[in-house]
Design a protein around this motif. Structure first.
Motif, mmCIF file in Angstrom:
data_model
loop_
_atom_site.group_PDB
_atom_site.id
_atom_site.type_symbol
_atom_site.label_atom_id
_atom_site.label_comp_id
_atom_site.label_asym_id
_atom_site.label_seq_id
_atom_site.Cartn_x
_atom_site.Cartn_y
_atom_site.Cartn_z
ATOM 1 N N VAL A 88 36.311 37.223 45.284
ATOM 2 C CA VAL A 88 35.405 38.453 45.013
ATOM 3 C C VAL A 88 35.221 39.456 44.681
ATOM 4 C CG1 VAL A 88 32.557 38.509 44.976
ATOM 5 C CG2 VAL A 88 33.366 35.957 44.762
ATOM 6 N N LYS A 89 35.622 40.125 46.566
ATOM 7 C CA LYS A 89 35.915 40.939 46.719
ATOM 8 C C LYS A 89 37.537 41.295 45.758
ATOM 9 C CE LYS A 89 33.838 41.062 51.601
ATOM 10 N NZ LYS A 89 34.367 41.093 53.057
ATOM 11 N N THR A 90 38.062 40.629 45.401
ATOM 12 C CA THR A 90 39.576 40.786 45.153
ATOM 13 C C THR A 90 39.136 41.363 43.943
ATOM 14 O OG1 THR A 90 40.921 39.273 46.523
ATOM 15 C CG2 THR A 90 42.167 40.247 44.455
ATOM 16 N N ARG A 91 38.768 40.436 42.942
ATOM 17 C CA ARG A 91 37.986 40.942 41.838
ATOM 18 C C ARG A 91 37.300 42.007 41.326
ATOM 19 N NH1 ARG A 91 37.749 35.340 42.197
ATOM 20 N NH2 ARG A 91 35.058 34.958 42.490
ATOM 21 N N ARG A 92 36.476 42.110 42.457
ATOM 22 C CA ARG A 92 35.563 43.658 42.343
ATOM 23 C C ARG A 92 36.622 44.973 42.901
ATOM 24 N NH1 ARG A 92 31.824 43.916 46.554
ATOM 25 N NH2 ARG A 92 31.271 41.565 45.189
ATOM 26 N N LYS A 93 37.944 44.370 43.389
ATOM 27 C CA LYS A 93 38.877 45.902 43.684
ATOM 28 C C LYS A 93 39.397 45.747 42.155
ATOM 29 C CE LYS A 93 39.530 44.982 48.393
ATOM 30 N NZ LYS A 93 40.824 44.819 49.762
ATOM 31 N N ILE A 94 40.047 45.043 41.370
ATOM 32 C CA ILE A 94 40.479 44.657 40.409
ATOM 33 C C ILE A 94 39.672 45.963 39.462
ATOM 34 C CG2 ILE A 94 41.677 43.542 38.569
ATOM 35 C CD1 ILE A 94 42.580 41.422 40.845
ATOM 36 N N ARG A 95 38.708 45.087 39.278
ATOM 37 C CA ARG A 95 37.993 45.823 37.742
ATOM 38 C C ARG A 95 37.088 47.297 38.156
ATOM 39 N NH1 ARG A 95 33.624 42.524 39.021
ATOM 40 N NH2 ARG A 95 32.367 44.358 40.157
ATOM 41 N N LYS A 96 37.498 47.115 39.848
ATOM 42 C CA LYS A 96 37.235 49.315 39.784
ATOM 43 C C LYS A 96 38.708 50.152 39.853
ATOM 44 C CE LYS A 96 33.340 48.460 43.505
ATOM 45 N NZ LYS A 96 32.943 49.065 44.599
ATOM 46 N N THR A 97 39.740 49.058 39.660
ATOM 47 C CA THR A 97 40.730 50.210 40.021
ATOM 48 C C THR A 97 41.136 50.459 38.020
ATOM 49 O OG1 THR A 97 41.444 48.987 41.941
ATOM 50 C CG2 THR A 97 43.289 49.841 40.289
ATOM 51 N N ALA A 98 41.193 48.858 37.650
ATOM 52 C CA ALA A 98 41.261 48.798 35.920
ATOM 53 C C ALA A 98 39.961 49.554 35.024
ATOM 54 C CB ALA A 98 40.277 47.433 35.377
ATOM 55 N N GLU A 99 38.829 50.322 36.346
ATOM 56 C CA GLU A 99 38.211 50.811 35.424
ATOM 57 C C GLU A 99 38.367 52.051 35.783
ATOM 58 O OE1 GLU A 99 34.727 50.010 37.236
ATOM 59 O OE2 GLU A 99 34.004 48.635 35.861
ATOM 60 N N GLY A 100 38.845 52.567 36.848
ATOM 61 C CA GLY A 100 39.561 53.988 37.065
ATOM 62 C C GLY A 100 40.506 54.305 36.385
ATOM 63 N N TRP A 101 41.226 53.465 36.298
ATOM 64 C CA TRP A 101 43.293 53.325 34.674
ATOM 65 C C TRP A 101 42.065 53.910 33.732
ATOM 66 C CZ3 TRP A 101 46.352 48.554 37.399
ATOM 67 C CH2 TRP A 101 46.200 49.480 38.140
ATOM 68 N N SER A 102 41.453 52.927 33.123
ATOM 69 C CA SER A 102 40.740 53.186 32.192
ATOM 70 C C SER A 102 40.413 54.694 31.507
ATOM 71 C CB SER A 102 39.894 52.484 31.558
ATOM 72 O OG SER A 102 38.867 52.114 32.165
ATOM 73 N N HIS A 103 39.336 54.859 32.697
ATOM 74 C CA HIS A 103 38.724 56.546 32.698
ATOM 75 C C HIS A 103 40.162 57.199 32.599
ATOM 76 C CE1 HIS A 103 34.678 55.305 32.555
ATOM 77 N NE2 HIS A 103 34.549 54.789 33.576
ATOM 78 N N ASP A 104 41.386 56.735 33.204
ATOM 79 C CA ASP A 104 42.269 57.825 33.972
ATOM 80 C C ASP A 104 42.814 57.719 32.495
ATOM 81 O OD1 ASP A 104 41.301 58.497 35.927
ATOM 82 O OD2 ASP A 104 43.055 57.552 36.563
#
Length: 87
Positions: free
Chosen positions: A30-46
């Motif tokens: 769960v924590k790993t998927r949350r990290k992946i989602r946050k990272t992906a969201e950051g990259w998509s915003h960038d």
């Protein structure tokens, strides 16, 4: 063109490395998927910010080109009119 390929190659490799690192991290799924989602969201915003910035630059360059072409057209008209009057 090559610089762009190199840049995107580095970005892709970094993204793959980050995802692999997160997948093999000692956190729960769960924590790993949350990290992946946050990272992906950051990259998509960038990526969207970069795309927006690039779009603005292209629009500005197109406007400058349009203005330059208009001035060249006016100069040509003026030169033709001047030459016609002299003749």
């Amino acid at each position: 063109m090559i610089n762009t390929r190199v840049f995107w190659g580095i970005v892709t490799a970094a993204a793959a490395g980050a995802v692999i690192g997160l997948l093999f991290a000692p956190d729960e799924g769960v924590k790993t998927r949350r990290k992946i989602r946050k990272t992906a969201e950051g990259w998509s915003h960038d990526a969207l910010d970069t795309l927006d910035s690039s779009k603005k630059k292209v629009v500005e360059a197109a406007q400058r080109l349009k203005d330059t072409a208009y001035r060249a057209k006016q100069d040509a008209k003026d030169a033709i009119q001047e030459a016609t009057e002299k003749a």
